[in-house]
Motif scaffolding. Structure first.
Motif, mmCIF file in Angstrom:
data_model
loop_
_atom_site.group_PDB
_atom_site.id
_atom_site.type_symbol
_atom_site.label_atom_id
_atom_site.label_comp_id
_atom_site.label_asym_id
_atom_site.label_seq_id
_atom_site.Cartn_x
_atom_site.Cartn_y
_atom_site.Cartn_z
ATOM 1 N N TYR A 187 29.560 31.667 31.343
ATOM 2 C CA TYR A 187 28.692 32.811 31.651
ATOM 3 C C TYR A 187 29.475 34.066 32.017
ATOM 4 N N TYR A 188 30.668 33.915 32.620
ATOM 5 C CA TYR A 188 31.496 35.103 32.857
ATOM 6 C C TYR A 188 31.910 35.723 31.517
ATOM 7 N N LEU A 189 32.246 34.866 30.559
ATOM 8 C CA LEU A 189 32.630 35.391 29.242
ATOM 9 C C LEU A 189 31.455 36.095 28.562
ATOM 10 N N LYS A 190 30.248 35.524 28.702
ATOM 11 C CA LYS A 190 29.065 36.177 28.138
ATOM 12 C C LYS A 190 28.825 37.524 28.812
ATOM 13 N N SER A 191 29.035 37.573 30.126
ATOM 14 C CA SER A 191 28.876 38.822 30.867
ATOM 15 C C SER A 191 29.867 39.875 30.356
ATOM 16 N N LEU A 192 31.106 39.437 30.107
ATOM 17 C CA LEU A 192 32.137 40.365 29.629
ATOM 18 C C LEU A 192 31.859 40.877 28.223
ATOM 19 N N GLU A 193 31.117 40.107 27.439
ATOM 20 C CA GLU A 193 30.718 40.597 26.109
ATOM 21 C C GLU A 193 29.794 41.807 26.228
ATOM 22 N N LYS A 194 29.076 41.882 27.365
ATOM 23 C CA LYS A 194 28.129 42.984 27.576
ATOM 24 C C LYS A 194 28.798 44.177 28.243
ATOM 25 N N GLU A 195 29.717 43.882 29.212
ATOM 26 C CA GLU A 195 30.388 44.957 29.953
ATOM 27 C C GLU A 195 31.689 44.421 30.527
ATOM 28 N N ARG A 196 32.765 45.199 30.434
ATOM 29 C CA ARG A 196 34.064 44.782 30.981
ATOM 30 C C ARG A 196 34.106 45.162 32.453
ATOM 31 N N ASN A 197 33.360 44.442 33.254
ATOM 32 C CA ASN A 197 33.251 44.707 34.693
ATOM 33 C C ASN A 197 34.437 44.061 35.413
ATOM 34 N N PRO A 198 35.138 44.816 36.296
ATOM 35 C CA PRO A 198 36.328 44.251 36.939
ATOM 36 C C PRO A 198 36.020 43.073 37.875
ATOM 37 N N ASP A 199 34.862 43.067 38.515
ATOM 38 C CA ASP A 199 34.504 41.924 39.370
ATOM 39 C C ASP A 199 34.329 40.654 38.531
ATOM 40 N N THR A 200 33.730 40.806 37.374
ATOM 41 C CA THR A 200 33.580 39.654 36.481
ATOM 42 C C THR A 200 34.949 39.160 36.028
ATOM 43 N N LEU A 201 35.829 40.113 35.688
ATOM 44 C CA LEU A 201 37.184 39.742 35.266
ATOM 45 C C LEU A 201 37.921 39.001 36.380
ATOM 46 N N ASN A 202 37.791 39.490 37.622
ATOM 47 C CA ASN A 202 38.427 38.828 38.756
ATOM 48 C C ASN A 202 37.875 37.413 38.952
ATOM 49 N N ASN A 203 36.551 37.284 38.929
ATOM 50 C CA ASN A 203 35.953 35.968 39.154
ATOM 51 C C ASN A 203 36.337 34.985 38.050
ATOM 52 N N LEU A 204 36.344 35.483 36.824
ATOM 53 C CA LEU A 204 36.758 34.628 35.707
ATOM 54 C C LEU A 204 38.214 34.194 35.897
ATOM 55 N N ALA A 205 39.076 35.145 36.268
ATOM 56 C CA ALA A 205 40.488 34.810 36.491
ATOM 57 C C ALA A 205 40.632 33.755 37.581
ATOM 58 N N TYR A 206 39.834 33.875 38.640
ATOM 59 C CA TYR A 206 39.942 32.923 39.750
ATOM 60 C C TYR A 206 39.504 31.516 39.323
ATOM 61 N N VAL A 207 38.412 31.434 38.569
ATOM 62 C CA VAL A 207 37.942 30.119 38.111
ATOM 63 C C VAL A 207 38.957 29.509 37.140
ATOM 64 N N LEU A 208 39.513 30.338 36.252
ATOM 65 C CA LEU A 208 40.536 29.833 35.328
ATOM 66 C C LEU A 208 41.763 29.348 36.101
ATOM 67 N N TYR A 209 42.143 30.077 37.163
ATOM 68 C CA TYR A 209 43.241 29.648 38.035
ATOM 69 C C TYR A 209 42.933 28.262 38.607
ATOM 70 N N GLU A 210 41.712 28.075 39.118
ATOM 71 C CA GLU A 210 41.332 26.773 39.683
ATOM 72 C C GLU A 210 41.310 25.667 38.623
ATOM 73 N N LEU A 211 41.064 26.044 37.389
ATOM 74 C CA LEU A 211 41.056 25.058 36.303
ATOM 75 C C LEU A 211 42.466 24.797 35.755
ATOM 76 N N GLY A 212 43.472 25.516 36.315
ATOM 77 C CA GLY A 212 44.854 25.335 35.866
ATOM 78 C C GLY A 212 45.180 26.076 34.584
ATOM 79 N N ARG A 213 44.350 27.027 34.211
ATOM 80 C CA ARG A 213 44.566 27.813 32.984
ATOM 81 C C ARG A 213 45.181 29.164 33.385
ATOM 82 N N TYR A 214 46.429 29.097 33.889
ATOM 83 C CA TYR A 214 47.072 30.244 34.537
ATOM 84 C C TYR A 214 47.349 31.422 33.606
#
Length: 147
Positions: free
Chosen positions: A87-114
């Motif tokens: 859903y963060y990726l779907k959100s980014l398709e609509k708007e490159r919002n920095p909060d969405t980018l940060n949250n996506l980065a954090y979840v990817l970090y937790e998933l080990g996708r550094y």
């Protein structure tokens, strides 16, 4: 004769009562109002109702990034990290919002996708300097440097 007249009259009465009526319910709420309801339900811990409201907001306005972002946050809270990423990726398709980018980065970090996480947090920084993003960035760099 009188009985047949009463039977005909009764027949007309029954026919007039059995005409189908179509009832159409129209959703009077806007996408924004559904999204706001979702936020309220989410704050009260009613995640199932929040999810429904965010999805109704999306169905009302498929091009608005915010309900997708909120669904990402909701799924993260529910421990569904892969769905949060979706859903963060779907959100980014609509708007490159920095909060969405940060949250996506954090979840990817937790998933080990550094490596992916680094790409998104750097994009967030390029749009907005926020101390919350620095924490995410620092954690990602620590993991990448300790490889």
């Amino acid at each position: 004769m009188r009985k047949s007249f009463i039977a005909i009259l009764l027949g007309f009465f029954i026919l007039s009562c059995s005409i189908p009526k179509i009832v159409v319910y129209d959703d009077p709420l806007s996408a924004s109002e559904h999204n706001d309801l979702g936020v309220i339900y989410e704050k009260k811990g009613k995640f199932d109702l929040a999810e429904k409201e965010y999805k109704k907001a999306i169905s009302k306005d498929k091009n608005w990034y915010l309900p997708y972002f909120n669904l990402g946050n909701l799924y993260y809270k529910m421990g569904q990290k892969e769905k949060a990423v979706e859903y963060y990726l779907k959100s980014l398709e609509k708007e490159r919002n920095p909060d969405t980018l940060n949250n996506l980065a954090y979840v990817l970090y937790e998933l080990g996708r550094y490596e992916e996480a680094k790409k998104y947090i750097e994009e967030a920084f390029s749009i907005k300097k926020d101390p919350n993003y620095e924490d995410t960035y620092r954690k990602i760099l620590e993991k990448l440097n300790n490889r």
